[in-house]
Every structure is written in structure tokens, then in C-alpha cells.
Design a protein around this motif. Sequence first.
Motif, PDB file in Angstrom:
ATOM      1  N   ASN A 183      91.019  43.151  38.746  1.00 10.42           N
ATOM      2  CA  ASN A 183      90.362  44.109  37.858  1.00 10.42           C
ATOM      3  C   ASN A 183      90.935  44.067  36.444  1.00 10.42           C
ATOM      4  O   ASN A 183      90.218  44.331  35.465  1.00 10.42           O
ATOM      5  CB  ASN A 183      90.464  45.521  38.427  1.00 10.42           C
ATOM      6  CG  ASN A 183      89.479  45.749  39.558  1.00 10.42           C
ATOM      7  OD1 ASN A 183      88.490  45.032  39.682  1.00 10.42           O
ATOM      8  ND2 ASN A 183      89.742  46.749  40.379  1.00 10.42           N
ATOM      9  N   GLU A 184      92.210  43.758  36.317  1.00 13.04           N
ATOM     10  CA  GLU A 184      92.795  43.612  34.976  1.00 13.04           C
ATOM     11  C   GLU A 184      92.108  42.473  34.229  1.00 13.04           C
ATOM     12  O   GLU A 184      91.811  42.589  33.032  1.00 13.04           O
ATOM     13  CB  GLU A 184      94.296  43.349  35.089  1.00 13.04           C
ATOM     14  CG  GLU A 184      95.098  44.554  35.563  1.00 13.04           C
ATOM     15  CD  GLU A 184      96.570  44.211  35.781  1.00 13.04           C
ATOM     16  OE1 GLU A 184      96.953  43.038  35.509  1.00 13.04           O
ATOM     17  OE2 GLU A 184      97.328  45.105  36.220  1.00 13.04           O
ATOM     18  N   ARG A 185      91.850  41.384  34.917  1.00 16.24           N
ATOM     19  CA  ARG A 185      91.160  40.250  34.293  1.00 16.24           C
ATOM     20  C   ARG A 185      89.705  40.606  33.988  1.00 16.24           C
ATOM     21  O   ARG A 185      89.183  40.257  32.927  1.00 16.24           O
ATOM     22  CB  ARG A 185      91.229  39.027  35.227  1.00 16.24           C
ATOM     23  CG  ARG A 185      92.646  38.510  35.455  1.00 16.24           C
ATOM     24  CD  ARG A 185      92.671  37.382  36.490  1.00 16.24           C
ATOM     25  NE  ARG A 185      91.876  36.229  36.057  1.00 16.24           N
ATOM     26  CZ  ARG A 185      92.320  35.260  35.269  1.00 16.24           C
ATOM     27  NH1 ARG A 185      93.570  35.283  34.829  1.00 16.24           N
ATOM     28  NH2 ARG A 185      91.545  34.254  34.928  1.00 16.24           N
ATOM     29  N   ARG A 186      89.046  41.310  34.908  1.00 19.25           N
ATOM     30  CA  ARG A 186      87.654  41.711  34.676  1.00 19.25           C
ATOM     31  C   ARG A 186      87.550  42.646  33.474  1.00 19.25           C
ATOM     32  O   ARG A 186      86.616  42.557  32.679  1.00 19.25           O
ATOM     33  CB  ARG A 186      87.090  42.395  35.927  1.00 19.25           C
ATOM     34  CG  ARG A 186      86.916  41.472  37.117  1.00 19.25           C
ATOM     35  CD  ARG A 186      86.477  42.242  38.363  1.00 19.25           C
ATOM     36  NE  ARG A 186      85.192  42.888  38.155  1.00 19.25           N
ATOM     37  CZ  ARG A 186      84.015  42.293  38.324  1.00 19.25           C
ATOM     38  NH1 ARG A 186      83.972  41.012  38.700  1.00 19.25           N
ATOM     39  NH2 ARG A 186      82.885  42.943  38.139  1.00 19.25           N
ATOM     40  N   SER A 187      88.523  43.543  33.359  1.00 21.35           N
ATOM     41  CA  SER A 187      88.505  44.499  32.243  1.00 21.35           C
ATOM     42  C   SER A 187      88.579  43.798  30.906  1.00 21.35           C
ATOM     43  O   SER A 187      87.921  44.197  29.940  1.00 21.35           O
ATOM     44  CB  SER A 187      89.660  45.496  32.396  1.00 21.35           C
ATOM     45  OG  SER A 187      89.717  46.370  31.299  1.00 21.35           O
ATOM     46  N   ARG A 188      89.371  42.726  30.838  1.00 22.31           N
ATOM     47  CA  ARG A 188      89.528  42.013  29.563  1.00 22.31           C
ATOM     48  C   ARG A 188      88.229  41.357  29.105  1.00 22.31           C
ATOM     49  O   ARG A 188      88.044  41.130  27.918  1.00 22.31           O
ATOM     50  CB  ARG A 188      90.640  40.963  29.688  1.00 22.31           C
ATOM     51  CG  ARG A 188      92.046  41.561  29.747  1.00 22.31           C
ATOM     52  CD  ARG A 188      93.108  40.511  29.472  1.00 22.31           C
ATOM     53  NE  ARG A 188      93.246  39.538  30.540  1.00 22.31           N
ATOM     54  CZ  ARG A 188      94.055  39.693  31.596  1.00 22.31           C
ATOM     55  NH1 ARG A 188      94.773  40.798  31.716  1.00 22.31           N
ATOM     56  NH2 ARG A 188      94.142  38.749  32.520  1.00 22.31           N
ATOM     57  N   ARG A 189      87.334  41.050  30.027  1.00 17.92           N
ATOM     58  CA  ARG A 189      86.055  40.465  29.601  1.00 17.92           C
ATOM     59  C   ARG A 189      84.897  41.461  29.694  1.00 17.92           C
ATOM     60  O   ARG A 189      83.731  41.098  29.616  1.00 17.92           O
ATOM     61  CB  ARG A 189      85.747  39.211  30.426  1.00 17.92           C
ATOM     62  CG  ARG A 189      85.590  39.402  31.912  1.00 17.92           C
ATOM     63  CD  ARG A 189      85.182  38.058  32.559  1.00 17.92           C
ATOM     64  NE  ARG A 189      84.953  38.198  33.985  1.00 17.92           N
ATOM     65  CZ  ARG A 189      85.861  37.955  34.921  1.00 17.92           C
ATOM     66  NH1 ARG A 189      87.078  37.531  34.559  1.00 17.92           N
ATOM     67  NH2 ARG A 189      85.567  38.113  36.196  1.00 17.92           N
ATOM     68  N   GLY A 190      85.232  42.737  29.883  1.00 19.58           N
ATOM     69  CA  GLY A 190      84.223  43.785  29.827  1.00 19.58           C
ATOM     70  C   GLY A 190      83.453  43.999  31.109  1.00 19.58           C
ATOM     71  O   GLY A 190      82.421  44.675  31.097  1.00 19.58           O
ATOM     72  N   ALA A 215      71.351  44.769  24.445  1.00 16.40           N
ATOM     73  CA  ALA A 215      72.428  43.831  24.134  1.00 16.40           C
ATOM     74  C   ALA A 215      73.293  43.625  25.370  1.00 16.40           C
ATOM     75  O   ALA A 215      73.452  44.525  26.198  1.00 16.40           O
ATOM     76  CB  ALA A 215      73.268  44.362  22.975  1.00 16.40           C
ATOM     77  N   SER A 216      73.869  42.434  25.487  1.00 15.45           N
ATOM     78  CA  SER A 216      74.627  42.115  26.694  1.00 15.45           C
ATOM     79  C   SER A 216      75.772  43.095  26.914  1.00 15.45           C
ATOM     80  O   SER A 216      76.039  43.509  28.046  1.00 15.45           O
ATOM     81  CB  SER A 216      75.162  40.686  26.620  1.00 15.45           C
ATOM     82  OG  SER A 216      75.971  40.517  25.462  1.00 15.45           O
ATOM     83  N   GLY A 217      76.447  43.494  25.828  1.00 16.22           N
ATOM     84  CA  GLY A 217      77.536  44.451  25.980  1.00 16.22           C
ATOM     85  C   GLY A 217      77.040  45.805  26.412  1.00 16.22           C
ATOM     86  O   GLY A 217      77.639  46.462  27.276  1.00 16.22           O
ATOM     87  N   ASP A 218      75.919  46.263  25.824  1.00 20.95           N
ATOM     88  CA  ASP A 218      75.345  47.550  26.205  1.00 20.95           C
ATOM     89  C   ASP A 218      74.897  47.523  27.659  1.00 20.95           C
ATOM     90  O   ASP A 218      75.102  48.488  28.404  1.00 20.95           O
ATOM     91  CB  ASP A 218      74.149  47.882  25.308  1.00 20.95           C
ATOM     92  CG  ASP A 218      74.532  48.078  23.856  1.00 20.95           C
ATOM     93  OD1 ASP A 218      75.741  48.103  23.560  1.00 20.95           O
ATOM     94  OD2 ASP A 218      73.624  48.200  23.012  1.00 20.95           O
ATOM     95  N   LEU A 219      74.281  46.417  28.063  1.00 18.70           N
ATOM     96  CA  LEU A 219      73.805  46.311  29.439  1.00 18.70           C
ATOM     97  C   LEU A 219      74.975  46.285  30.413  1.00 18.70           C
ATOM     98  O   LEU A 219      74.925  46.924  31.477  1.00 18.70           O
ATOM     99  CB  LEU A 219      72.937  45.062  29.591  1.00 18.70           C
ATOM    100  CG  LEU A 219      72.344  44.794  30.981  1.00 18.70           C
ATOM    101  CD1 LEU A 219      71.573  46.006  31.483  1.00 18.70           C
ATOM    102  CD2 LEU A 219      71.442  43.568  30.934  1.00 18.70           C
ATOM    103  N   ALA A 220      76.027  45.572  30.077  1.00 16.05           N
ATOM    104  CA  ALA A 220      77.210  45.541  30.949  1.00 16.05           C
ATOM    105  C   ALA A 220      77.807  46.934  31.082  1.00 16.05           C
ATOM    106  O   ALA A 220      78.221  47.352  32.177  1.00 16.05           O
ATOM    107  CB  ALA A 220      78.247  44.569  30.382  1.00 16.05           C
TER     108      ALA A 220
END
Length: 437
Positions: free
Chosen positions: A33-40, A182-187
Motif C-alpha cells: 500500500n505504501e507503493r500504491r499510495s506513491r502512484r495515487g 481526468a485520470s487523477g480525478d477518476l482515480a
Amino acid sequence: MEPAAFDAPPATVLAALLQQLGMRPEQLVARINERRSRRGSSPLSLKAAYPWLRENPSYPQPDNQSDALAVLTAKAGRPITASDVGWDSPRPRHRHRHLDAPGDAPLQGLLHEISQGDIMDRRNLLVLTGAAATAPALALLLGPAAQATTTSGGTRLNEKLVGSIESAVRDLREMDDSTGSASGDLAWGLGIWQSTSRVLAQVRDHGPLADRLQTSYIELSEQVGWMLFDAGRHPQAQRVYHTGMRLAREAGTSLTARHATSNLVASAAYQAAWLGHHNDAVALLDIAARTPELPPVVAAVIADRRVYAAGRRRDPDAILRYRDEALLHLATRDERTPWWATWLTKNSVDAATGRAWLACEQPSRAVPFLSRRVETTSSDYPRDRLLAVLDLADTVHKCGHGDRARELLDQAGELIGTVSSQRMLHRYEALSSATAA
């Protein structure tokens, strides 16, 4: 280093490796989860690794597998490969996933599966049509079942938690209105949806706070479903819509929840019409309209969706009938208007009417409606403005005014970089090719 205390002897190579490294499955997932958090990316449940450790294990999704191997490599101080933990053999056959058919799934299992993280990234989901597409909405007509979303020993709700979820849903709508999907908004939206699924799966309250949480989840499912639709991820959008319907069938007993559900069903119908699934769109809109005690503006939203669907199936009489119905409902709006329905105005109905005439291959009838839409759409909502300009460009091109169409596409070209919407991008590219021919 003492070995980790597991509840049973290791049944897999991975379990044995974790025991050797002194790691519990929850610790492995926490590092992932630490790795997942770094890429959003949204976090996995801390229990996510347990299926990997069973005697007949499931394999992690590719991203999770890469993260797990990186974590294990760092912990072991030597390279740990897929073959080292048995992940290089043929993948086991996929078990049935609740999200393949949310309408038939047990609600607790469905919410738990959603909360795990990666399932909405799957690319092998198919768009459902016919009875499979409309059955979750038809089930709503049977009336709400007894509430079964609570679990003994679960989480108690509080005002701050529910209020935060409500605010997040509104913030997500505002972001989507201004920038598109936007990809960030959708994520972020998918992360909120998954996190709220986890809360719902654990909650054991009834009463006003539970009603508000359930209503927010239905509103959130409509919003995230719309964003996935706008991003061209149609099977995923459909599964999100169906999940909202599944919750509503079991827990949506309040009028506010039922009205939010009617809006969700109408949005699912819009997607069906966009995809050319006309019978599905008609069925879904008929179900949405049968919701009791609809506020006038919500009834107008459903009629507005009917206008577009009528155009897509080339039914001019229905376009006129539902336009009149939408305007009549708008004229009688009252204080019961939900926050998510305030977007609908006469100008919005004009836009739907123009778009319907365009789809009906009567572009000359569309011009006045779409011209007004371009004139009245605020620059504060660049996606709406881009859609209006593209609609008008398409219309005047079909009317034989190529120069005017290219002028409008120049305007669209200035907007396209400010909006993230695969739906709009594909439309812009198709129109640019058509007008250049």
C-alpha cells in the motif's frame, strides 16, 4: 529473527517465505500500500494477501504482484522473482467475481470485493445488454427489501464520518464538472467509492445516519459511473451503476435514497442510449420515472434523458413530447430539488433537444438549439462548452457549412487541452477528419 506466528503451517511457497522473513500477510500488504499510495492508487485491504496463501491460492493482479515482489526483495536483501513464490505457473481459472453481475450478488460480498482495490482495473469486463443490463433496475420495482447491510460487531457511524463522505461526493461532482474525467480525478473518485464500500460493509447502524450514508453511496455510484462512461470505460461504468442499484434494492428505503437511485438509473439509460442499446435505455428510463414522489426537477432530469434517447432511436414525436414534459416539470420546480439536480435548466433541455435532432439526422432543426447552447455555456465549465461547440460543429457540417464547422473546431481545439474526456477527444478527432475530407 523469530518467524512470524501464523495460524496454520505454511501451505504455499509464499507463506513459507513470509514465515522465514518474519512478516505477517498484513505487513506485506501494508508495504504494498505504501507503493500504491506513491502512484495515487487506492489501498488494498490488509487481508488482501490471504487468498495468495491458501492451499489452492489465487494470484495477485499484475500490479500487486510487481509490488509484492519488490517488497519481498527489499525485505530479503536478495532478488525474489515470480518463480520463487510460484507465480510463474499458469494462472488458476478465475473464480466468479461478484462485480461481473452486481445485481445478483450478495451485497456484503459485493461491497467487500469492491473494497479490495484492483477489480475496476480489469479490462476483460463486457458491456451487458438486454435482461442482464436492465434486471438490477427492474428489481427496484419490487420495493426495498429488509435492510441487511449491517454486521454484528461492525463500525458505528458518526456525524463527522458521514458528513465527510457527503462533502467528498459533492467535491467530486464539482471537479468532474470543471475538468472532465481526468485520470487523477477518476482515480480519486474510484478510491472514494472503494473506501465508502468498505465503510458500508462494516457499518452496523440503522437510522438517519445510515440513511444518509446509503444515499451518499448511491449518489457516488452515479457520479463515478458517469466519470467512467465519460472516460470510455463502459463496462466498468455499468458495474458501478449496478452496484448502486444493488444497494438501493436492499437499503434505499428513504425517499432521498430512492430519488438518488432514479437519477442513477437515468444516467445508466443515457449510457445505453449513447451505445445504441435503445430498448435498454427505454426500459431503464421507464423504471426511473416510476419512482414515487419525484421532485419536479428530478422528473425533468428523467424527461431530459428521454429526449436524448428518443433522438438516438430516431423518434421525432418522442423528442417533442419529452421536451415539453421536461420544460413543464422545470416550470413547477420546488424546494425539494436535490443538490445533484440543480444543473438542469431550460438551456440544458435546449442542448438535449438539439443533440437529439442531430442524432435523428435532422440537423437543420438542431441548429437554433445548439447555437443557443454555445452562446449560454459558461467558460467555467469547459467540458460542457466543448460538448456544445462539437455538437454545433457537427450540425453545421451536416448542413453543408464546412467553413463554419472548421471555425468551430478551431474553438474546440483550444478547449480540448483543458478537458480530460475520452468521449470528447474521440468526437473531436472524428469531426476533424470528417471536415478535412
